[in-house]
Motif scaffolding. Sequence first.
Motif, PDB file in Angstrom:
ATOM      1  N   ILE A   1      -3.943   2.051  10.391  1.00  0.00           N
ATOM      2  CA  ILE A   1      -3.714   1.865   8.963  1.00  0.00           C
ATOM      3  C   ILE A   1      -3.775   0.372   8.686  1.00  0.00           C
ATOM      4  N   ASN A   2      -3.203  -0.599   9.559  1.00  0.00           N
ATOM      5  CA  ASN A   2      -3.348  -2.015   9.534  1.00  0.00           C
ATOM      6  C   ASN A   2      -4.763  -2.386   9.613  1.00  0.00           C
ATOM      7  N   LEU A   3      -5.826  -1.806  10.417  1.00  0.00           N
ATOM      8  CA  LEU A   3      -6.907  -2.161  10.131  1.00  0.00           C
ATOM      9  C   LEU A   3      -7.726  -1.906   8.801  1.00  0.00           C
ATOM     10  N   LEU A   4      -7.370  -0.769   8.578  1.00  0.00           N
ATOM     11  CA  LEU A   4      -8.135  -0.037   7.355  1.00  0.00           C
ATOM     12  C   LEU A   4      -7.619  -1.001   5.974  1.00  0.00           C
TER      13      LEU A   4
ATOM     14  N   ALA B   1       0.997  -1.091   0.034  1.00  0.00           N
ATOM     15  CA  ALA B   1      -0.061   0.192   0.000  1.00  0.00           C
ATOM     16  C   ALA B   1       0.746   1.412  -0.197  1.00  0.00           C
ATOM     17  N   ARG B   2       0.459   2.428  -0.635  1.00  0.00           N
ATOM     18  CA  ARG B   2       1.211   3.593  -0.941  1.00  0.00           C
ATOM     19  C   ARG B   2       0.676   4.534   0.039  1.00  0.00           C
ATOM     20  N   VAL B   3       1.559   5.164   0.978  1.00  0.00           N
ATOM     21  CA  VAL B   3       1.122   6.069   1.824  1.00  0.00           C
ATOM     22  C   VAL B   3       1.579   7.684   1.477  1.00  0.00           C
ATOM     23  N   ALA B   4       0.675   8.590   1.699  1.00  0.00           N
ATOM     24  CA  ALA B   4       1.105  10.111   1.494  1.00  0.00           C
ATOM     25  C   ALA B   4       0.832  10.692   2.838  1.00  0.00           C
TER      26      ALA B   4
ATOM     27  N   LYS C   1      -8.037   5.523   1.815  1.00  0.00           N
ATOM     28  CA  LYS C   1      -8.315   5.812   3.246  1.00  0.00           C
ATOM     29  C   LYS C   1      -7.679   7.007   3.706  1.00  0.00           C
ATOM     30  N   ILE C   2      -8.519   7.712   4.735  1.00  0.00           N
ATOM     31  CA  ILE C   2      -7.863   8.993   5.412  1.00  0.00           C
ATOM     32  C   ILE C   2      -7.660   8.914   6.879  1.00  0.00           C
TER      33      ILE C   2
ATOM     34  N   ILE D   1      -2.340   6.925  -4.484  1.00  0.00           N
ATOM     35  CA  ILE D   1      -2.338   6.521  -3.025  1.00  0.00           C
ATOM     36  C   ILE D   1      -3.477   5.984  -2.303  1.00  0.00           C
ATOM     37  N   ASP D   2      -3.036   4.996  -1.535  1.00  0.00           N
ATOM     38  CA  ASP D   2      -3.932   3.965  -0.842  1.00  0.00           C
ATOM     39  C   ASP D   2      -4.167   4.683   0.413  1.00  0.00           C
ATOM     40  N   VAL D   3      -3.571   5.338   1.246  1.00  0.00           N
ATOM     41  CA  VAL D   3      -3.649   5.855   2.589  1.00  0.00           C
ATOM     42  C   VAL D   3      -3.123   7.257   2.663  1.00  0.00           C
TER      43      VAL D   3
END
Length: 849
Positions: free
Chosen positions: A829-832, A526-529, A622-623, A593-595
């Motif tokens: 984040i892990n849960l999402l 997953a890609r995080v910003a 996700k945010i 972006i994933d998160v």
Amino acid sequence: MFRTVAILANSKVLTKAPAKAFAGVRFYSTRSTVIQLLNNIGSKREVEQYLKYFTSVSQQQFAVIKVGGAIITQQLPQLASCLAFLYHLGLYPIVVHGTGPQINEILESQGIEPDYSDGIRITDGKTMAVVRRCFLQQNLKLVTALEKMGVRARPITGGVFQADYLDKEKYKLVGDITSVNKAPIEASIEAGALPILTSLAETPSGQILNVNADVAAGEIARVFEPLKIVYLNEKGGIINGKTKEKISVINLDEEYDDLLKESWVKYGTKLKLKEIRELLMYLPRSSSVAIINVGDLQKELFTDSGAGTLVRRGYKLVTKESLKEFQQPDLLRTALERDSDIASGKSSVATYLTELQKSSFKAYGDEPMDVLAIVTEDHEFGSTIPRLDKFLASKAGWLNNVTDNIFNAIRKDYPSLYWIVKEDDPYTAWHFNKADGSFTKDGEILYWYGCESVSEISKLIDSFGKRESLKESESGSFSKQTRSYSTLRGQTRSYSTLRSRKPTSTFVRFSSSNPPLRNGANHEKARVALIGARGYTGRNLISLIDNHPYLELAHVSSRELNGQKLKGYNKSEIVYENLQDEDIQKLERNNEIDVWVMALPNGVCRPFVKAIEEAGGSGNSKIIDLSADFRFDETGDWVYGLPELNDRVAISNARKVSNPGCYATASQIAINPILEYIGGTPSIFGVSGYSGAGTKPSKKNDINFLRNNLVPYSLTDHTHEREIAYRLGRSVAFMPHVGQWFQGITLTINVPLKEKLTSRDIRAMYQDKYEGEQLITVTGEAPYVKDISGKHGCVVGAFNVNTAQDRLVVVATIDNLLKGAATQCLQNINLLMKYDEYAGIPDDLIIRG
């Protein structure tokens, strides 16, 4: 205090130590170390068991501890503290240390490339000069550190190991130990001093030779045959080169040949395994070698669970599926006689075997039958789930972890299982750790694992309960003090419901829909910003993502750091950006972006969230907002992300999560279990390290202003006061302060009680509430903020009740930058993303209740 003294007396610690060992050591010192032991490592039973075990032999037979050179460089204070701890308990380990990293550092500074062959350092004359100097320096450093802690320590830098050349042409000045002179070591211990040895050896003519410290420790162990052999290294064990996970147990008889064929087993690791195997071949089969980090030394020595990598010869496991296959029936009979019902005369071996012969079963054991387990498909519940009918272990079986080996073999064959253990069994904690859940009633505990559906679990519990009710009606008695609860770990989680008003009577715990979500189904990257990466929380989150198995940073945004290279992230090269609304919308539209993580000050987040929502992308991103902007949301769009107290399923199914505040997280964890009994307004006195004031200069993060000072601020109507009250559903009084340390929060909370409760009752509520939570520890003592700094969880303790039993004081500690912010964000984040909830989060809470 009286319990502590009793432990010392029962264990005969004081009478076993040499007369000089306690010269100048006050009773308070010994008492405090034992209190530390009890607080840190586990149950009174374990402590008494191991102290008695270790003090049953001469001091020199207690333990050989090999210390890696990197430990002395990186963890000297912790090493000295652990050794001092043992010393003050009257235990005298023989310490052998290496100095490999220090030698390499000096050689490399001189432009010399360290040279190895088969994991052995080639030692020419120039290298030997460096080796000898390093050994003397590191030995003196360790001895000096011990003496500063009131420990008598004796440097032994020669005269112990006699050797011949290992291969003079190939390895040059490297020794092959031919004999060990015990006299200097025995003299040191007799004089009440810890022996601190280098691994330098001498030829009969006096030539000094270099010897691998692992080899030297092994030779010492052969001569003294200690109860424990411990290798301390910075990795805390042997790491599997393929999975990157720490290996818990290595059984050499079964695994050695296959291990040596592994591509990652080479150099020092291969040499270490060979040396350990050769060592254990000369020692009793019950002997083992533990490879651990210095921080786990007490756990390894004094608890059943141990730590790091345990290496032992072991026995090959045997399985039987009929009584005819048991070639030694006497061993089977002896093992069955450990069963409490058979030992008490309620049943007999012959009766049990007669019934077993009629069943379909599979028996597991080691060759001497120190552990016997019997799994049967025929059981009284009429379920399709197999039953572990017997699990019987000798003392040797428990101490040598054969129990773990047997249980692991069972899990490979049976994906689901249940078993029943008496509540007074001394190993209930071990059984609990092996189970996904448990249910207790009338002196027995039902355990299970692998039950995927709630209906399966309900059927088990219902059948178990009816079974007990039948027993009661047959005996004509019924216990009005029934204590039952279910503890669902892994697949299902539980919460407490107090059916009566007194927790000492009926105490029922039911399964809920809020389990820790472990072993997540998703393993996709997953890609995080990260928006707002300049602050302390952003930096910690970057570090956590860097070590996460599935997350990757795609963008970091900071107006002040725009254009600079991101430090502390190693997966790829990232440059800070100053992302504007249009940049964010473009990334969202392109599904790049994933998160999205908003690490921004309060009141700044909304425009960024709006840009994402209006971008017109897939909407799958996700945010997570770390500010207070959405913690009071009542639209239903945002879910509050405190997994231990909120609905985990709701978090995992959300798109937008508001991350709780640091003070608010610890306060809710510390107050929630007692909510039903609160009779007034709880008062929360909180003190945070100055990192909680952020990076923007102010009096609250001015080190000079904070020195020898405590700074109160926002004593009423603080945002976190409102957050705590909002989430608990009742008013609280919160008084925050800033201290002169950097990170970590301590909270002292006064809770008025509307009903009389004892400290023991209250502590039991907290333990039941947070059973199985990796990031929450419940302890009987008040936790210290210095112990939580840098740790990824929350500790709750003290539970002091006044004489009138109408006021409780509870203490909680949390790292404001980690579980109070970055770690909790990663948990969400892990849960999402449907990962394992604790992926990338170290389980490093060492405080035990």
